[in-house]
Write a protein that holds these residues in place. Structure first.
Motif, PDB file in Angstrom:
ATOM      1  N   SER A  57      -5.980   3.103  -6.452  1.00  0.00           N
ATOM      2  CA  SER A  57      -5.724   4.311  -6.771  1.00  0.00           C
ATOM      3  C   SER A  57      -4.739   4.775  -7.667  1.00  0.00           C
ATOM      4  O   SER A  57      -3.680   3.575  -7.775  1.00  0.00           O
ATOM      5  CB  SER A  57      -5.070   5.580  -5.425  1.00  0.00           C
ATOM      6  OG  SER A  57      -4.565   6.793  -5.817  1.00  0.00           O
ATOM      7  N   THR A  60      -3.281   9.840  -6.809  1.00  0.00           N
ATOM      8  CA  THR A  60      -2.591  10.102  -4.796  1.00  0.00           C
ATOM      9  C   THR A  60      -1.440   9.306  -4.875  1.00  0.00           C
ATOM     10  O   THR A  60      -0.339   9.556  -4.424  1.00  0.00           O
ATOM     11  CB  THR A  60      -3.832   9.509  -3.910  1.00  0.00           C
ATOM     12  OG1 THR A  60      -5.322   9.939  -4.659  1.00  0.00           O
ATOM     13  CG2 THR A  60      -3.414   9.933  -2.582  1.00  0.00           C
ATOM     14  N   LYS A  61      -1.317   8.001  -5.351  1.00  0.00           N
ATOM     15  CA  LYS A  61      -0.202   7.435  -5.230  1.00  0.00           C
ATOM     16  C   LYS A  61       0.548   6.934  -5.622  1.00  0.00           C
ATOM     17  O   LYS A  61       1.934   7.262  -5.379  1.00  0.00           O
ATOM     18  CB  LYS A  61      -1.031   5.414  -5.338  1.00  0.00           C
ATOM     19  CG  LYS A  61       0.413   4.751  -4.818  1.00  0.00           C
ATOM     20  CD  LYS A  61      -0.627   2.995  -4.595  1.00  0.00           C
ATOM     21  CE  LYS A  61       0.389   2.738  -3.727  1.00  0.00           C
ATOM     22  NZ  LYS A  61       1.212   1.219  -5.415  1.00  0.00           N
ATOM     23  N   ARG A 109      -4.213   5.143   2.833  1.00  0.00           N
ATOM     24  CA  ARG A 109      -5.509   4.735   1.384  1.00  0.00           C
ATOM     25  C   ARG A 109      -6.469   3.328   1.981  1.00  0.00           C
ATOM     26  O   ARG A 109      -5.594   2.937   2.086  1.00  0.00           O
ATOM     27  CB  ARG A 109      -5.344   4.845   0.090  1.00  0.00           C
ATOM     28  CG  ARG A 109      -6.866   4.620  -0.210  1.00  0.00           C
ATOM     29  CD  ARG A 109      -7.096   5.244  -1.869  1.00  0.00           C
ATOM     30  NE  ARG A 109      -6.897   6.789  -1.902  1.00  0.00           N
ATOM     31  CZ  ARG A 109      -7.159   7.047  -3.364  1.00  0.00           C
ATOM     32  NH1 ARG A 109      -7.435   6.447  -4.103  1.00  0.00           N
ATOM     33  NH2 ARG A 109      -6.909   8.469  -3.797  1.00  0.00           N
ATOM     34  N   HIS A 137     -10.151  13.587   2.531  1.00  0.00           N
ATOM     35  CA  HIS A 137      -8.922  13.010   1.032  1.00  0.00           C
ATOM     36  C   HIS A 137      -8.642  14.805   1.694  1.00  0.00           C
ATOM     37  O   HIS A 137      -8.584  15.648   0.436  1.00  0.00           O
ATOM     38  CB  HIS A 137      -9.670  13.097  -0.228  1.00  0.00           C
ATOM     39  CG  HIS A 137      -8.492  11.773  -1.251  1.00  0.00           C
ATOM     40  ND1 HIS A 137      -7.872  12.635  -0.661  1.00  0.00           N
ATOM     41  CD2 HIS A 137      -8.883  11.976  -2.045  1.00  0.00           C
ATOM     42  CE1 HIS A 137      -6.847  12.046  -1.894  1.00  0.00           C
ATOM     43  NE2 HIS A 137      -7.704  12.027  -2.676  1.00  0.00           N
TER      44      HIS A 137
END
Ligand code: CP
Length: 312
Positions: A57, A60-61, A109, A137
């Motif tokens: 990712s 998102t991360k 995730r 998600h």
């Protein structure tokens, strides 16, 4: 502030009510209005957040990391490649190990659908699903609908057409579910091999051609071809996909006011022409910016459950 969500976790969109979603939007707006570069809020002071990403990712991360930092949390970053997973440690043992260190909130995730639910059932911490396989998600859906809400001022009756690889997309599943809760109309446009057979459950409008989808929509959300989740032979060729489902400047310009979004990462030259990347009403960068504030809002609201349990 005492404005708790219905559940002390977020595994999928159905965990959120209409009111929950607007609580998150209002909190995100508060952070946008009050944030200045360098400002730290103390919503998560004394609370630890583990970023447990078992699949790659960028957006998102990094946005969860920044969001937790801005709220003064303690943060643990878990890297699959350097962890004891490579020595055969199981997923659940990995989480229990992190839990024994006193972590309160896990942002997870994983490439397996249902991984977030499995961990929620087997740990005492709060789980936030940051993407599980083809399933969901939910924070992407929050930031997508928030971006539309900020742009249009309302979501009821808004027509949103999702174009591309619906079959493999957790973003599509979460976006469809959240747009429906918020009263938007949803259309789908995809090659027949890249859409689930059981699409009737969604109550959506299907479009055979991208031109029809664009003519109907106020907004189009493009999806990447998820080649890492695809069986071979599912598409004749990428070039053919681009010819029939790629968005060009010529197509986009035909409809003034049309909004274009993409959750990223974008494969420019496949689903979208590069010259559109910074075009007016192409909100891809705005989505990323909103992602940080939406994740601040979610962490802040879920953090209240941690504070409550530490008092009791
Ligand atoms: N949209 C999204 O989930 O992007 P990343 O895979 O970079 O986190």
């Amino acid at each position: 502030m005492n404005d708790k969500l219905t559940h002390p976790y977020l595994l999928q969109v159905s965990d959120l009510s209409y009111d929950d979603i607007y609580k998150i939007f209002n909190r995100a707006k508060y952070f946008i209005d009050n944030y200045k570069a360098g400002t730290k809020f103390d919503d998560l002071k004394g609370i630890s957040v583990a970023l447990a990403f078992f699949e790659n990712s960028t957006r998102t991360k990094l946005s969860f990391d920044l969001a937790a930092k801005r709220l003064s949390a303690e943060i643990i970053n878990f890297q699959t490649s350097t962890s004891s997973l490579s020595k055969g440690e199981s997923l659940i043992d990995t989480l229990r190990t992190i839990e024994a260190m006193g972590v309160d909130i896990y942002v997870v995730r994983h490439n397996c659908s249902g991984a977030a639910q499995f961990l929620q059932e087997n740990t005492n911490g709060i789980i936030i699903n940051a993407g599980d396989g083809k399933h969901e998600h939910p924070t992407q859906a929050l930031l997508d609908t928030f971006t539309l809400y900020r742009h249009f001022g309302k979501l009821e009756g808004l027509r949103v057409c999702i174009i591309g690889d619906i079959l493999h997309s957790r973003v599509a599943r979460s976006d469809i579910a959240m747009l429906k809760i918020l009263g938007a109309e949803v259309g789908l446009c995809s090659p027949g091999t890249l859409i689930p057979r059981a699409k009737d459950i969604w109550d959506v409008t299907l479009f055979d051609t991208i031109e029809e989808g664009v003519a109907w929509a106020d907004t189009i959300i493009l999806l990447r071809l998820q080649r890492e989740r695809m069986e071979s032979g599912i598409l004749p060729s990428i070039r053919e996909y681009t010819k029939y489902y790629g968005v060009t400047l010529q197509l986009f310009s035909k409809k003034p006011g049309l909004v274009l979004m993409h959750p990223g990462p974008v494969n420019y030259g496949v689903e979208l022409d590069y010259e559109l990347s910074s075009y007016p009403n192409v909100l891809i960068q705005t989505q990323v910016t909103h992602g940080v504030f939406i994740r601040m809002a979610l962490l802040s609201l879920l953090g209240q459950y941690v504070k409550q349990s530490s008092k009791s």
